[in-house]
Scaffold this active site. Structure first.
Site, PDB file in Angstrom:
ATOM      1  N   LYS A  14     -92.846  -9.671 -94.029  1.00 53.15           N
ATOM      2  CA  LYS A  14     -93.255 -10.058 -92.445  1.00 53.15           C
ATOM      3  C   LYS A  14     -92.104  -9.652 -91.715  1.00 53.15           C
ATOM      4  O   LYS A  14     -92.223  -8.950 -90.819  1.00 53.15           O
ATOM      5  CB  LYS A  14     -93.222 -11.527 -92.251  1.00 53.15           C
ATOM      6  CG  LYS A  14     -94.729 -12.011 -93.042  1.00 53.15           C
ATOM      7  CD  LYS A  14     -94.709 -13.773 -92.844  1.00 53.15           C
ATOM      8  CE  LYS A  14     -93.643 -14.681 -93.126  1.00 53.15           C
ATOM      9  NZ  LYS A  14     -93.724 -14.707 -94.686  1.00 53.15           N
ATOM     10  N   ARG A 128     -83.892  -9.526-102.288  1.00 54.12           N
ATOM     11  CA  ARG A 128     -83.401  -9.674-100.812  1.00 54.12           C
ATOM     12  C   ARG A 128     -82.109 -10.716-100.762  1.00 54.12           C
ATOM     13  O   ARG A 128     -81.307 -10.361-100.009  1.00 54.12           O
ATOM     14  CB  ARG A 128     -84.441 -10.089 -99.991  1.00 54.12           C
ATOM     15  CG  ARG A 128     -84.201 -10.437 -98.610  1.00 54.12           C
ATOM     16  CD  ARG A 128     -85.442 -11.094 -97.865  1.00 54.12           C
ATOM     17  NE  ARG A 128     -85.735 -12.300 -98.106  1.00 54.12           N
ATOM     18  CZ  ARG A 128     -86.876 -12.919 -97.560  1.00 54.12           C
ATOM     19  NH1 ARG A 128     -87.554 -12.320 -96.749  1.00 54.12           N
ATOM     20  NH2 ARG A 128     -87.221 -14.354 -97.932  1.00 54.12           N
ATOM     21  N   ARG A 134     -78.667 -15.200 -98.292  1.00 55.51           N
ATOM     22  CA  ARG A 134     -79.329 -16.357 -97.919  1.00 55.51           C
ATOM     23  C   ARG A 134     -79.552 -17.289 -99.229  1.00 55.51           C
ATOM     24  O   ARG A 134     -80.012 -16.825-100.335  1.00 55.51           O
ATOM     25  CB  ARG A 134     -80.842 -16.056 -97.397  1.00 55.51           C
ATOM     26  CG  ARG A 134     -80.760 -15.820 -96.081  1.00 55.51           C
ATOM     27  CD  ARG A 134     -82.320 -15.552 -95.761  1.00 55.51           C
ATOM     28  NE  ARG A 134     -83.413 -16.484 -95.928  1.00 55.51           N
ATOM     29  CZ  ARG A 134     -84.453 -16.341 -95.674  1.00 55.51           C
ATOM     30  NH1 ARG A 134     -84.860 -15.241 -95.074  1.00 55.51           N
ATOM     31  NH2 ARG A 134     -85.404 -17.194 -96.010  1.00 55.51           N
ATOM     32  N   ARG A 146     -90.442 -23.035-101.986  1.00 49.58           N
ATOM     33  CA  ARG A 146     -91.011 -22.585-100.729  1.00 49.58           C
ATOM     34  C   ARG A 146     -92.335 -22.065-100.592  1.00 49.58           C
ATOM     35  O   ARG A 146     -93.349 -22.230 -99.885  1.00 49.58           O
ATOM     36  CB  ARG A 146     -89.949 -21.549-100.148  1.00 49.58           C
ATOM     37  CG  ARG A 146     -88.755 -21.797 -99.806  1.00 49.58           C
ATOM     38  CD  ARG A 146     -87.640 -20.693 -99.914  1.00 49.58           C
ATOM     39  NE  ARG A 146     -87.924 -19.581 -98.804  1.00 49.58           N
ATOM     40  CZ  ARG A 146     -87.435 -18.395 -98.817  1.00 49.58           C
ATOM     41  NH1 ARG A 146     -86.659 -18.010 -99.895  1.00 49.58           N
ATOM     42  NH2 ARG A 146     -87.616 -17.430 -97.877  1.00 49.58           N
TER      43      ARG A 146
HETATM   44  P1  AMP Z   1     -88.205 -17.716 -93.127  1.00 45.14           P
HETATM   45  O1  AMP Z   1     -87.183 -17.121 -93.080  1.00 45.14           O
HETATM   46  O2  AMP Z   1     -89.402 -17.683 -92.359  1.00 45.14           O
HETATM   47  O3  AMP Z   1     -88.491 -17.511 -94.749  1.00 45.14           O
HETATM   48  O4  AMP Z   1     -87.779 -19.398 -93.136  1.00 45.14           O
HETATM   49  C1  AMP Z   1     -86.681 -20.068 -93.876  1.00 45.14           C
HETATM   50  C2  AMP Z   1     -86.917 -21.335 -93.873  1.00 45.14           C
HETATM   51  O5  AMP Z   1     -86.862 -22.086 -92.503  1.00 45.14           O
HETATM   52  C3  AMP Z   1     -88.124 -22.031 -94.356  1.00 45.14           C
HETATM   53  O6  AMP Z   1     -88.267 -22.340 -95.772  1.00 45.14           O
HETATM   54  C4  AMP Z   1     -88.387 -23.448 -93.731  1.00 45.14           C
HETATM   55  O7  AMP Z   1     -87.470 -24.385 -94.095  1.00 45.14           O
HETATM   56  C5  AMP Z   1     -87.623 -23.295 -92.256  1.00 45.14           C
HETATM   57  N1  AMP Z   1     -88.691 -22.636 -91.327  1.00 45.14           N
HETATM   58  C6  AMP Z   1     -88.921 -21.226 -90.778  1.00 45.14           C
HETATM   59  N2  AMP Z   1     -90.149 -21.162 -89.827  1.00 45.14           N
HETATM   60  C7  AMP Z   1     -90.727 -22.661 -90.077  1.00 45.14           C
HETATM   61  C8  AMP Z   1     -91.871 -23.162 -89.478  1.00 45.14           C
HETATM   62  N3  AMP Z   1     -92.665 -22.511 -88.622  1.00 45.14           N
HETATM   63  N4  AMP Z   1     -92.090 -24.509 -89.940  1.00 45.14           N
HETATM   64  C9  AMP Z   1     -91.134 -25.004 -90.477  1.00 45.14           C
HETATM   65  N5  AMP Z   1     -90.272 -24.763 -90.997  1.00 45.14           N
HETATM   66  C10 AMP Z   1     -89.763 -23.413 -90.819  1.00 45.14           C
END
Ligand code: AMP
Length: 189
Positions: A14, A128, A134, A146
């Site tokens: 994404k 990644r 991260r 996740r």
């Molecule tokens: P991402 O970078 O989108 O994979 O997000 C990393 C982490 O941030 C996720 O595993 C969640 O803990 C938190 N997070 C990001 N976006 C959301 C969302 N829309 N709702 C809830 N938690 C989120």
């Protein structure tokens, strides 16, 4: 306006595809994951609370991410459109997004869903993690959590957007260019 939800499990690509789409269509990229990581980097209270959950691979509360999206929509009233990346992730977030956009007289045009099988996802995330640093990308048990959160809370959103006739499934395997072409074809169809 052109408002897109770029959808898919962690590691589907994404972020990579968002970067290209915003350039081509002059959109604003709203990634709640990036916004949360910047709160963490700035050492804010919100960031510190979110970090505890993010480090375990658990979603942060809906009101936190909805609030962040609301404020970005308010401060970008002249935007040509938005790419929502990693948001919405629950039904409550999807409903809130529909409401926020409708207050601005607009809506989501498509939910573009990148489809990638589980084995490939884990491989991509671990790769990644080597560069991104991260912590949630480096530990297989957190990655599994996740994906579980995605399957339980996020995947059901496909029906939310299907019911609105907005769901488009895009094969997420292939080169970055190939996947980008598929997305553009769908947008311009
Ligand atoms: P991402 O970078 O989108 O994979 O997000 C990393 C982490 O941030 C996720 O595993 C969640 O803990 C938190 N997070 C990001 N976006 C959301 C969302 N829309 N709702 C809830 N938690 C989120």
């Amino acid at each position: 306006m052109l408002n897109l939800v770029l959808f898919g499990p962690p590691g589907a690509g994404k972020g990579t595809q968002s970067t290209r789409l915003i350039e081509k269509y002059h959109l604003i990229h709203l990634s709640t994951g990036d916004l949360l990581r910047s709160e963490i980097a700035n050492g804010t209270e919100l960031g510190m609370e979110a970090k505890k959950l993010m480090d375990q691979g658990i979603l942060v509360p809906d009101n936190v991410v909805i609030g962040m999206i609301r404020s970005r929509l308010e401060s970008n009233k002249d935007a040509k459109g938005f790419i929502f990346d990693g948001f919405p992730r629950t039904k409550a977030q999807a409903v809130a997004l529909d409401e926020l956009l409708s207050e601005e007289g607009t809506d989501i045009h498509f939910m573009l869903a990148l489809n990638v099988d589980d084995d490939e996802l884990t491989k991509r995330i671990l790769n990644r993690g080597k560069d991104s640093g991260r912590s949630d990308d480096s530990d297989p048990s957190i990655i599994r959590k996740r994906v579980e959160e995605y399957n339980n809370k996020t995947a059901p959103l496909i029906s939310h957007y299907s019911e609105q006739g907005k769901y488009r499934s895009i094969p997420g395997l292939g080169s970055i260019d190939e996947i980008f072409d598929r997305l553009c074809k769908e947008i311009e169809a």
